[in-house]
Design an enzyme around this catalytic site. Structure first.
Site, PDB file in Angstrom:
ATOM      1  CG  ASN A  92      -1.517   1.329   1.526  1.00  0.00           C
ATOM      2  OD1 ASN A  92      -2.481   1.735   0.895  1.00  0.00           O
ATOM      3  ND2 ASN A  92      -0.927   2.067   2.477  1.00  0.00           N
ATOM      4  CE1 TYR A 157       0.188   7.644  -6.654  1.00  0.00           C
ATOM      5  CE2 TYR A 157      -1.590   7.932  -8.248  1.00  0.00           C
ATOM      6  CZ  TYR A 157      -1.140   7.529  -6.988  1.00  0.00           C
ATOM      7  OH  TYR A 157      -2.041   7.001  -6.086  1.00  0.00           O
ATOM      8  CB  SER A 158      -0.226   7.636 -14.548  1.00  0.00           C
ATOM      9  OG  SER A 158      -0.988   8.708 -14.094  1.00  0.00           O
ATOM     10  CE  LYS A 161      -0.148   4.075  -6.652  1.00  0.00           C
ATOM     11  NZ  LYS A 161      -0.005   3.202  -5.473  1.00  0.00           N
TER      12      LYS A 161
HETATM   13  P1  NDP Z   1      -1.059   8.742   2.545  1.00  0.00           P
HETATM   14  O1  NDP Z   1      -0.109   9.739   2.025  1.00  0.00           O
HETATM   15  O2  NDP Z   1      -2.136   9.181   3.455  1.00  0.00           O
HETATM   16  O3  NDP Z   1      -0.264   7.545   3.267  1.00  0.00           O
HETATM   17  C1  NDP Z   1       0.807   6.934   2.623  1.00  0.00           C
HETATM   18  C2  NDP Z   1       1.396   5.897   3.560  1.00  0.00           C
HETATM   19  O4  NDP Z   1       2.550   5.311   2.932  1.00  0.00           O
HETATM   20  C3  NDP Z   1       1.861   6.465   4.863  1.00  0.00           C
HETATM   21  O5  NDP Z   1       1.681   5.519   5.890  1.00  0.00           O
HETATM   22  C4  NDP Z   1       3.337   6.709   4.628  1.00  0.00           C
HETATM   23  O6  NDP Z   1       4.000   6.737   5.860  1.00  0.00           O
HETATM   24  C5  NDP Z   1       3.684   5.471   3.788  1.00  0.00           C
HETATM   25  N1  NDP Z   1       4.866   5.604   2.954  1.00  0.00           N
HETATM   26  C6  NDP Z   1       5.108   6.519   1.989  1.00  0.00           C
HETATM   27  N2  NDP Z   1       6.300   6.316   1.431  1.00  0.00           N
HETATM   28  C7  NDP Z   1       6.834   5.228   2.050  1.00  0.00           C
HETATM   29  C8  NDP Z   1       8.060   4.513   1.915  1.00  0.00           C
HETATM   30  N3  NDP Z   1       8.983   4.883   1.019  1.00  0.00           N
HETATM   31  N4  NDP Z   1       8.280   3.460   2.722  1.00  0.00           N
HETATM   32  C9  NDP Z   1       7.368   3.088   3.656  1.00  0.00           C
HETATM   33  N5  NDP Z   1       6.190   3.706   3.807  1.00  0.00           N
HETATM   34  C10 NDP Z   1       5.932   4.773   3.029  1.00  0.00           C
HETATM   35  O7  NDP Z   1      -1.659   8.025   1.256  1.00  0.00           O
HETATM   36  P2  NDP Z   1      -3.030   7.253   1.029  1.00  0.00           P
HETATM   37  O8  NDP Z   1      -3.440   6.541   2.253  1.00  0.00           O
HETATM   38  O9  NDP Z   1      -3.952   8.176   0.366  1.00  0.00           O
HETATM   39  O10 NDP Z   1      -2.554   6.208  -0.089  1.00  0.00           O
HETATM   40  C11 NDP Z   1      -2.271   4.852   0.182  1.00  0.00           C
HETATM   41  C12 NDP Z   1      -2.094   4.142  -1.147  1.00  0.00           C
HETATM   42  O11 NDP Z   1      -3.294   4.286  -1.903  1.00  0.00           O
HETATM   43  C13 NDP Z   1      -0.971   4.699  -2.012  1.00  0.00           C
HETATM   44  O12 NDP Z   1      -0.322   3.673  -2.697  1.00  0.00           O
HETATM   45  C14 NDP Z   1      -1.723   5.595  -2.977  1.00  0.00           C
HETATM   46  O13 NDP Z   1      -1.012   5.755  -4.176  1.00  0.00           O
HETATM   47  C15 NDP Z   1      -2.993   4.809  -3.175  1.00  0.00           C
HETATM   48  N6  NDP Z   1      -4.105   5.594  -3.675  1.00  0.00           N
HETATM   49  C16 NDP Z   1      -4.605   6.632  -2.926  1.00  0.00           C
HETATM   50  C17 NDP Z   1      -5.669   7.365  -3.414  1.00  0.00           C
HETATM   51  C18 NDP Z   1      -6.295   8.503  -2.657  1.00  0.00           C
HETATM   52  O14 NDP Z   1      -7.190   9.144  -3.216  1.00  0.00           O
HETATM   53  N7  NDP Z   1      -5.904   8.788  -1.442  1.00  0.00           N
HETATM   54  C19 NDP Z   1      -6.263   7.080  -4.714  1.00  0.00           C
HETATM   55  C20 NDP Z   1      -5.665   5.968  -5.408  1.00  0.00           C
HETATM   56  C21 NDP Z   1      -4.624   5.269  -4.887  1.00  0.00           C
HETATM   57  P3  NDP Z   1       5.399   7.517   6.099  1.00  0.00           P
HETATM   58  O15 NDP Z   1       5.286   8.853   5.432  1.00  0.00           O
HETATM   59  O16 NDP Z   1       5.493   7.555   7.577  1.00  0.00           O
HETATM   60  O17 NDP Z   1       6.434   6.629   5.503  1.00  0.00           O
END
Ligand code: NDP
Length: 251
Positions: A92, A157-158, A161
């Site tokens: 995720n 990003y696209s 994904k």
């Molecule tokens: P958030 O930005 O709210 O959360 C992202 C999470 O990923 C955080 O827990 C962050 O924690 C963690 N993270 C980011 N980079 C890393 C890394 N390099 N290593 C480990 N952990 C990492 O995003 P969302 O909850 O919105 O998104 C979750 C997923 O869903 C993503 O893959 C996103 O692309 C996808 N998505 C989201 C959409 C939306 O509308 N929100 C739509 C479509 C897809 P930390 O910064 O502490 O590492």
């Protein structure tokens, strides 16, 4: 049959907030033991405490970057040492670095591809070892509708994904004979930190096009993950479940 996951163990990357947090809580509520990973110790600990307060002994926090060398192997080894098995992996963790292609730096490109795609590759490769031994596994990759339709300002990003969807299908065909399924979820616009920063005009435009006339919640994505992890989804693999309130329907 039911949606319970008692006796299962799961690893959710990017579990410290947003969709990953909701998935971790949902899997724990269904009875699974859940390992959590993100880069920020305080927030991943907070989610672990939230799980432990309701379900003692069911959370295991890890801190690190999904794309860091050797991290995936170390995390999976610690989970299997402690819990004896790893049944479910949810890739995720994801980031955006949005800008028009002509302004996109190599750093913008590399950081997004490293986190969103290479991270999923490293964690899947590590998780497959115990899953193959067990002859049971569920891998869920959180893609995006941007990986299906493309999106202005999101070339990096696209691409990440879309590649994650092709990766999902390949893992599904390579691992089917071991009773390991691999599916993707493609969320639309979900209320999290990631969408918080969108300009009001972008949100308004999106809302007009979403059939259900609202953004989704992280929990509504987590329900899809729970279904794909359950025995109800035992014959589903290599698929993309779109959870977008009808945003891409009719395009
Ligand atoms: P958030 O930005 O709210 O959360 C992202 C999470 O990923 C955080 O827990 C962050 O924690 C963690 N993270 C980011 N980079 C890393 C890394 N390099 N290593 C480990 N952990 C990492 O995003 P969302 O909850 O919105 O998104 C979750 C997923 O869903 C993503 O893959 C996103 O692309 C996808 N998505 C989201 C959409 C939306 O509308 N929100 C739509 C479509 C897809 P930390 O910064 O502490 O590492």
């Amino acid at each position: 049959m039911n949606l319970r996951l008692d006796g299962r163990t799961a690893l959710v990357t990017g579990a410290s907030r947003g969709i990953g947090r909701a998935i971790a809580l949902q899997l724990a509520e269904a009875g699974a033991k859940v390992a959590l990973l993100s880069r920020t110790e305080a927030s991943v600990q907070e989610v672990a405490h939230a799980i432990e307060s309701y379900y003692p002994g069911q959370a295991l926090p890890f801190v690190g970057d999904v794309a860091a060398p050797q991290l995936a192997d170390k995390v999976v080894a610690q989970i299997t040492q402690l819990w004896g098995q790893l049944d479910i992996l949810v890739n995720n963790a994801g980031i955006t670095r949005d800008t028009l292609l002509l302004r996109m730096s190599e750093e913008d490109w590399d950081s997004v591809l490293d986190t969103n795609l290479k991270g999923a590759f490293l964690f899947t490769r590590a998780a497959l070892k115990p899953m193959m031994r067990q002859r049971w596994g569920r891998i869920i990759n959180i893609s995006s509708i941007s990986g299906i339709t493309g999106n202005v300002g999101q070339a990096n990003y696209s691409a990440s994904k879309a590649a994650l969807i092709a990766f999902t299908r390949t893992v599904a065909v390579e691992m089917g004979s071991r009773n390991i399924t691999c599916n993707a979820i493609a969320p639309g616009l979900i209320e999290t930190d990631m969408t918080q920063s969108l300009a009001d005009s972008v949100k308004e435009y999106a809302l007009q096009r979403i059939a259900l006339k609202r953004f989704g919640t992280p929990e509504e994505v987590a329900y899809g993950v729970l279904f794909l992890c359950s025995e109800f989804a035992s014959y589903i693999t290599g698929q993309v479940l779109v959870i977008d309130g009808g945003l891409t329907t009719g395009i």
